[in-house]
Design a protein around this motif. Structure first.
Motif, PDB file in Angstrom:
ATOM      1  N   ARG A  20       0.834  -1.205   0.000  1.00  6.50           N
ATOM      2  CA  ARG A  20       0.000   0.000   0.000  1.00  6.50           C
ATOM      3  C   ARG A  20       0.871   1.257   0.000  1.00  6.50           C
ATOM      4  O   ARG A  20       1.954   1.272   0.574  1.00  6.50           O
ATOM      5  CB  ARG A  20      -0.917   0.021   1.221  1.00  6.50           C
ATOM      6  N   PRO A  21       0.402   2.352  -0.608  1.00  7.30           N
ATOM      7  CA  PRO A  21       1.156   3.615  -0.612  1.00  7.30           C
ATOM      8  C   PRO A  21       1.403   4.098   0.814  1.00  7.30           C
ATOM      9  O   PRO A  21       0.534   3.995   1.675  1.00  7.30           O
ATOM     10  CB  PRO A  21       0.232   4.579  -1.373  1.00  7.30           C
ATOM     11  N   GLY A  22       2.617   4.608   1.050  1.00  3.03           N
ATOM     12  CA  GLY A  22       2.934   5.173   2.353  1.00  3.03           C
ATOM     13  C   GLY A  22       3.504   4.195   3.356  1.00  3.03           C
ATOM     14  O   GLY A  22       3.980   4.607   4.423  1.00  3.03           O
ATOM     15  N   GLU A  23       3.461   2.894   3.056  1.00  2.81           N
ATOM     16  CA  GLU A  23       3.997   1.907   3.999  1.00  2.81           C
ATOM     17  C   GLU A  23       5.533   1.960   4.004  1.00  2.81           C
ATOM     18  O   GLU A  23       6.168   2.267   2.991  1.00  2.81           O
ATOM     19  CB  GLU A  23       3.535   0.504   3.623  1.00  2.81           C
ATOM     20  N   VAL A  24       6.116   1.629   5.153  1.00  2.00           N
ATOM     21  CA  VAL A  24       7.575   1.666   5.315  1.00  2.00           C
ATOM     22  C   VAL A  24       8.030   0.343   5.920  1.00  2.00           C
ATOM     23  O   VAL A  24       7.407  -0.182   6.846  1.00  2.00           O
ATOM     24  CB  VAL A  24       8.011   2.844   6.218  1.00  2.00           C
TER      25      VAL A  24
END
Length: 464
Positions: free
Chosen positions: A375-379
């Motif tokens: 998912r976008p924004g995951e680190v």
């Protein structure tokens, strides 16, 4: 190291100096603190030198130096403040077998005189091989302020008591006695009762240690951090200073191993992913063996021992053996790596959690929730991920991750040879191959260095 530091015994031995001016005075002020037999050759000596000769503190010969004048001298100083005369007198001294120092001439000197912090008999010598005298003086000033004037008194009284303390067995028990004296009982006794109080305290302390059983073995699981010695915790430094045995992995840098006690046994138990290494069972047995023999063992692990360090297996082994232990956490590679790129692992409005993964555990990778990580924004921070980079790339793209997702590789985080490689998920494997990473590297998925902008799929690399 071009100059090996040693302490030369000068008691009753001959030291010769040629010169009678300011350079000679500077050297003589140091040499007069020793118990050497000093001889000075000077046709026109400074008044201070004449005064020292009158007091019987040195022998003054009012002429230029001649062949044979340095016979039996262990050290010779050429302090004539004249290049030709210094060259002449130093040649004579070498012919007589003396070690030669020419003032302000590093290249032609066989030895150098360091900056000295004097707490006789405790002496601290500071040398920079002539590279930075100002730095040596600054270090000297700092140590002068830190070391109490009473240190020399404690050392002198302790030296006189050493033969009595030899009734204690060599090793840990004797070291514990002296540690208690210098860092506890001794300073208290000196403050309360002067030198007489110290002598009484030494005897009482010896009786106490004679009646104390040998300390049992203990294991400290210590995090060495990412490699920079300045990132070690104070507890880690203390553990290394008291260790009898240090069992370390391959990620621990030589600079950190240098901090261990000189007498400590250093054992390389390095485990290398996908390569030859000592098995975990062998490491467990090694820790238990030394601790059961009564050693204070430091199991030194790169980074933090609680993060992918197989800490639980080693704790289980020492617990079954009935050995006491404790854990000293360290700075993990993810923290050092994210600091190196000027970012944070979590950020309000971007991600409220971060995943720590290990690329060495391929089975665990296969079971991971890749859809969530895509998912976008995951680190995520991936340890030991160099060999599994293609697998990571494929899993993320297969589960819908944007190919332009930033990825940063940090090699040798916190060390002088640290490198930061900024890339994208799409170019990850190609850029890793081009970078030819040889050191330990951590992969930060979802983060780019603050100083590097990644436009579309074009990759920029920054080396630090």
């Amino acid at each position: 190291m071009k100059h090996f530091p040693i302490f030369v015994r000068l008691e009753g031995r001959r030291v010769v100096l040629s010169g009678g001016g300011e350079a000679a005075l500077a050297k003589l002020r140091l040499l007069l603190k020793t118990e050497a037999h000093l001889t000075v050759f000077a046709p026109t000596p400074a008044p201070e030198i004449e005064g020292w000769a009158a007091e019987g503190r040195l022998r003054l010969v009012r002429r230029a130096m001649e062949p044979g004048d340095a016979t039996c001298a262990v050290l010779f100083y050429a302090a004539d403040e004249d290049d030709l005369e210094d060259a002449r007198t130093s040649a004579l001294a070498r012919a007589d077998g003396a070690m030669v120092n020419i003032v302000d001439n590093l290249e032609d000197s066989a030895f150098i005189t360091p900056a000295i912090v004097d707490r006789d008999p405790v002496t601290v010598a500071i040398g920079t091989e002539g590279a930075a005298p100002v730095l040596a003086r600054a270090i000297k000033a700092d140590l002068e302020a830190r070391l109490p004037a009473t240190l020399g008194t404690l050392a002198r009284l302790g030296k006189a008591f050493r033969r009595a303390a030899d009734v204690l067995p060599m090793g840990r028990k004797r070291r514990d006695f002296w540690a208690d004296y210098y860092f506890g009982a001794g300073p208290r006794a000196l403050q309360d009762g002067g030198e007489a109080g110290v002598k009484d305290a030494l005897q009482d302390l010896l009786e106490k240690h004679e009646n104390v059983a040998e300390r049992e073995g203990h294991v400290a699981f210590v995090g060495a951090g990412p490699g920079d010695p300045e990132l070690l915790t104070l507890k880690a430094r203390k553990a290394l200073d008291s260790a009898d045995v240090v069992i370390h992995d391959r990620l621990v840098t030589p600079e950190i191993l240098e901090l261990a006690r000189r007498e400590a046994i250093l054992i390389d138990a390095g485990k290398e992913g996908f390569g030859p290494s000592m098995s975990q069972n062998e490491i467990n047995a090694l820790i238990v063996e030394h601790a059961q023999a009564g050693a204070q063992v430091v199991r030194l692990k790169g980074g933090d021992p609680t993060v992918f360090g197989r800490l639980d297996e080693e704790i289980d082994a020492v617990t079954v053996a009935g050995i006491a232990w404790h854990v000293v956490p360290g700075i993990t590679a993810a923290s050092a790596s994210v600091a190196a790129i000027g970012q944070s692992l979590t950020k309000r409005g971007r991600n409220a959690s971060v995943r720590l993964l290990t690329g060495h555990d391929m089975k665990g990778f296969a079971d991971h929730d890749w859809r969530a990580l895509s998912r976008p924004g995951e680190v995520a921070a991936v340890y030991m991920g160099k060999k599994s980079a293609r697998f990571i790339q494929g899993r993320l793209i297969m589960h819908g991750a944007d190919r332009a997702t930033p990825v940063t590789l940090v090699e040798n985080a916190s060390r002088p040879d640290q490198r930061r490689i900024a890339t994208t998920l799409d170019r990850l494997v190609r850029d890793m191959d081009d970078a030819d990473l040889t050191g330990p590297a951590l992969m930060l998925i979802g983060l780019a260095p603050r100083a590097v902008e990644v436009e579309d799929t074009k990759t920029k690399q920054e080396f630090a």
